[in-house]
Design an enzyme around this catalytic site. Structure first.
Site, mmCIF file in Angstrom:
data_model
loop_
_atom_site.group_PDB
_atom_site.id
_atom_site.type_symbol
_atom_site.label_atom_id
_atom_site.label_comp_id
_atom_site.label_asym_id
_atom_site.label_seq_id
_atom_site.Cartn_x
_atom_site.Cartn_y
_atom_site.Cartn_z
ATOM 1 N N HIS A 115 52.060 51.795 -8.555
ATOM 2 C CA HIS A 115 51.372 50.522 -8.326
ATOM 3 C C HIS A 115 51.408 50.217 -6.832
ATOM 4 C CE1 HIS A 115 51.421 48.936 -12.594
ATOM 5 N NE2 HIS A 115 52.413 49.815 -12.698
ATOM 6 N N ASN A 159 57.049 51.979 -12.711
ATOM 7 C CA ASN A 159 57.781 51.534 -13.891
ATOM 8 C C ASN A 159 58.099 52.776 -14.717
ATOM 9 O OD1 ASN A 159 57.643 48.748 -13.338
ATOM 10 N ND2 ASN A 159 55.547 48.661 -14.123
ATOM 11 N N HIS A 193 52.164 56.623 -12.623
ATOM 12 C CA HIS A 193 51.270 55.903 -11.710
ATOM 13 C C HIS A 193 52.093 55.060 -10.759
ATOM 14 C CE1 HIS A 193 51.760 53.748 -15.521
ATOM 15 N NE2 HIS A 193 51.784 52.634 -14.809
ATOM 16 N N ASP A 200 43.545 48.294 -10.674
ATOM 17 C CA ASP A 200 44.120 47.949 -11.979
ATOM 18 C C ASP A 200 43.163 47.000 -12.708
ATOM 19 O OD1 ASP A 200 47.336 47.929 -13.130
ATOM 20 O OD2 ASP A 200 45.897 46.523 -14.006
ATOM 21 N N ILE A 201 43.003 47.209 -14.011
ATOM 22 C CA ILE A 201 42.073 46.401 -14.802
ATOM 23 C C ILE A 201 42.583 44.966 -14.971
ATOM 24 C CG2 ILE A 201 42.957 46.799 -17.150
ATOM 25 C CD1 ILE A 201 40.053 47.547 -17.934
HETATM 26 P P1 5GP Z 1 52.652 50.166 -16.410
HETATM 27 O O1 5GP Z 1 53.071 48.906 -17.118
HETATM 28 O O2 5GP Z 1 52.554 51.326 -17.364
HETATM 29 O O3 5GP Z 1 53.488 50.469 -15.188
HETATM 30 O O4 5GP Z 1 51.212 49.863 -15.832
HETATM 31 C C1 5GP Z 1 50.033 50.196 -16.501
HETATM 32 C C2 5GP Z 1 48.908 49.483 -15.780
HETATM 33 O O5 5GP Z 1 47.678 50.034 -16.210
HETATM 34 C C3 5GP Z 1 48.850 47.979 -16.056
HETATM 35 O O6 5GP Z 1 48.969 47.258 -14.845
HETATM 36 C C4 5GP Z 1 47.489 47.804 -16.723
HETATM 37 O O7 5GP Z 1 46.844 46.599 -16.355
HETATM 38 C C5 5GP Z 1 46.727 49.023 -16.253
HETATM 39 N N1 5GP Z 1 45.690 49.463 -17.167
HETATM 40 C C6 5GP Z 1 45.789 49.587 -18.522
HETATM 41 N N2 5GP Z 1 44.635 50.051 -19.039
HETATM 42 C C7 5GP Z 1 43.786 50.236 -17.987
HETATM 43 C C8 5GP Z 1 42.430 50.712 -17.889
HETATM 44 O O8 5GP Z 1 41.778 51.056 -18.874
HETATM 45 N N3 5GP Z 1 41.885 50.749 -16.645
HETATM 46 C C9 5GP Z 1 42.578 50.362 -15.528
HETATM 47 N N4 5GP Z 1 41.944 50.437 -14.349
HETATM 48 N N5 5GP Z 1 43.856 49.920 -15.582
HETATM 49 C C10 5GP Z 1 44.447 49.859 -16.799
#
Ligand code: 5GP
Ligand code: ZN
Length: 115
Positions: free
Chosen positions: A103, A88, A101, A31-32
């Site tokens: 986590h 999520n 995705h 994760d970034i």
């Molecule tokens: P969500 O909130 O949709 O469950 O999680 C999305 C996740 O994607 C977040 O933890 C966010 O930090 C990660 N994320 C968003 N943009 C990028 C990206 O460009 N690269 C990577 N590796 N992770 C990302």
């Protein structure tokens, strides 16, 4: 493949990511913006926007994500102390990227109930 989807672009290699594991069906990358010392996202190569969209035909795909979670946890050495797997789904859960995705979070203790 969804042309405007960030994670489809990562799967395709059009946007770089720190890949930790991949096979014919899934890709796992760091994760970034990590929320724990280890924070990996596992995505299916197939574009599915959210868990609420899955059908009975996606059961194998979802199982493969969870299995890859176990493989990644072992590979990164967080399997013995324990780790958390999270999907999520939708705005109330804080979903930001609409490509399913899983986590994988580890390297610290996690509260329950979650925030
Ligand atoms: P969500 O909130 O949709 O469950 O999680 C999305 C996740 O994607 C977040 O933890 C966010 O930090 C990660 N994320 C968003 N943009 C990028 C990206 O460009 N690269 C990577 N590796 N992770 C990302
Ligand atoms: Zn996608």
């Amino acid at each position: 493949m969804n042309g405007s989807c960030l994670f489809c672009k990562i799967v395709k290699g059009d946007i770089p990511a720190k890949i930790v594991h991949q096979d014919a069906d899934v890709v796992a990358f760091h994760d970034i913006k990590p929320q724990a010392p280890t924070h990996v996202l596992i995505v299916p190569r197939q574009h599915i926007a959210k868990i609420d969209d899955i059908t009975e035909f996606d059961q194998l795909t979802i199982g493969k994500l969870v299995h890859a979670g176990k493989v990644v946890a072992s590979k990164l050495g967080i399997n013995h102390e324990g780790y958390r797997l999270v999907f999520n789904n939708g705005p109330a859960a804080g979903q930001e990227v609409y490509h399913i995705h899983l986590h994988v979070l580890g390297g610290r203790n996690f509260a329950w109930p979650p925030g």
